[in-house]
Design a protein around this motif. Structure first.
Motif, short mmCIF file in Angstrom:
data_model
loop_
_atom_site.label_atom_id
_atom_site.label_comp_id
_atom_site.label_asym_id
_atom_site.label_seq_id
_atom_site.Cartn_x
_atom_site.Cartn_y
_atom_site.Cartn_z
N TRP A 115 0.92 -1.28 0.13
CA TRP A 115 -0.12 0.02 0.06
C TRP A 115 0.86 1.15 0.01
N ALA A 116 1.92 1.46 0.72
CA ALA A 116 2.93 2.29 0.81
C ALA A 116 3.56 2.53 -0.48
N ALA A 117 4.04 1.48 -0.90
CA ALA A 117 4.60 1.64 -2.42
C ALA A 117 3.68 2.40 -3.33
N LEU A 118 2.27 1.74 -3.34
CA LEU A 118 1.43 2.53 -4.35
C LEU A 118 1.32 4.04 -4.19
N LEU A 119 1.34 4.34 -2.79
CA LEU A 119 1.07 5.69 -2.38
C LEU A 119 2.18 6.44 -2.90
N HIS A 120 3.27 5.91 -2.68
CA HIS A 120 4.49 6.85 -3.24
C HIS A 120 4.76 6.61 -4.84
N ALA A 121 4.19 5.61 -5.28
CA ALA A 121 4.41 5.61 -6.76
C ALA A 121 3.41 6.66 -7.34
N ARG A 122 2.35 6.92 -6.87
CA ARG A 122 1.36 7.98 -7.33
C ARG A 122 1.96 9.18 -7.29
N ARG A 123 2.86 9.77 -6.36
CA ARG A 123 3.56 10.89 -6.36
C ARG A 123 4.50 11.27 -7.46
N ARG A 124 4.94 10.35 -8.11
CA ARG A 124 6.03 10.46 -9.35
C ARG A 124 5.19 11.23 -10.52
N PRO A 125 4.22 10.74 -11.03
CA PRO A 125 3.40 11.45 -12.05
C PRO A 125 3.30 13.08 -11.74
N ILE A 126 2.92 13.41 -10.54
CA ILE A 126 2.32 14.67 -10.01
C ILE A 126 3.82 15.50 -9.94
N GLN A 127 4.77 14.88 -9.40
CA GLN A 127 5.94 15.59 -9.32
C GLN A 127 6.44 15.92 -10.70
N TRP A 128 6.42 15.13 -11.68
CA TRP A 128 7.25 15.31 -13.00
C TRP A 128 6.06 16.41 -13.63
N PHE A 129 4.77 16.37 -13.56
CA PHE A 129 3.72 17.24 -14.13
C PHE A 129 4.11 19.03 -13.72
N LYS A 130 4.33 18.77 -12.27
CA LYS A 130 4.89 20.06 -11.87
C LYS A 130 6.06 20.44 -12.39
#
Length: 163
Positions: A123-138
């Motif tokens: 679950w924690a790995a999935l939550l951390h993975a969702r942050r990557r696209p957001i960081q790249w978009f920003k």
């Protein structure tokens, strides 16, 4: 952050109040502010990677409660990180600061199970993975946004009505 106890359990330690309610953002995605946490007291040798633990920081254990997930175990203590944080906590959590493991939470009258162990790590790995696209978009949109903002074009073209 906060804490409750399962029904029928008695907390003898005054540093461990019977009800804790989560607040903050470090575990966003797992808990929401206002969730009442259900804590299980257990020996520190039974805590494993992926478990969500509640502990106190500070030399006299007087600072507030912290709820984070265990990402590693060392001789100095537990290595922890919030599910909504990119990096783990700087200092290990000593065994004496651990109050217990979060086994569930009450959200709007419904008791839900907290994911611990292997399921918690996933679950924690999935939550951390969702942050990557957001960081790249920003990262990719920052320069065009700043350039467009400097021109003042958007402010001149878009003027919403305020009632």
């Amino acid at each position: 952050m906060s804490q409750p106890t399962p029904p029928g359990s008695a907390w003898k330690d005054p540093l461990q109040p019977p009800n804790l309610f989560y607040r903050g953002s470090s575990m966003k995605g797992t808990f929401q502010p206002g969730d009442r946490l259900v804590i299980e007291k257990l020996p520190s040798d039974r805590i494993k990677r992926g478990d969500v633990v509640i502990f106190r920081r500070g030399p006299q254990r007087t600072e507030g409660f912290i709820v984070h997930r265990v990402v590693g175990i060392t001789a100095d203590g537990l290595l922890t990180r919030g599910d909504n944080r990119p990096d783990r906590d700087k200092d290990p959590v000593p065994e004496t600061s651990i109050l217990g493991r979060v086994i569930g939470y009450d959200r709007r009258g419904g008791i839900r199970r907290a994911w611990n162990g292997k399921a918690g790590r996933l679950w924690a790995a999935l939550l951390h993975a969702r942050r990557r696209p957001i960081q790249w978009f920003k990262f990719l949109c920052r320069r065009p946004y700043v350039a467009l903002r400097r021109t003042g074009l958007v402010a001149r073209l878009w003027q919403p009505e305020i009632e």
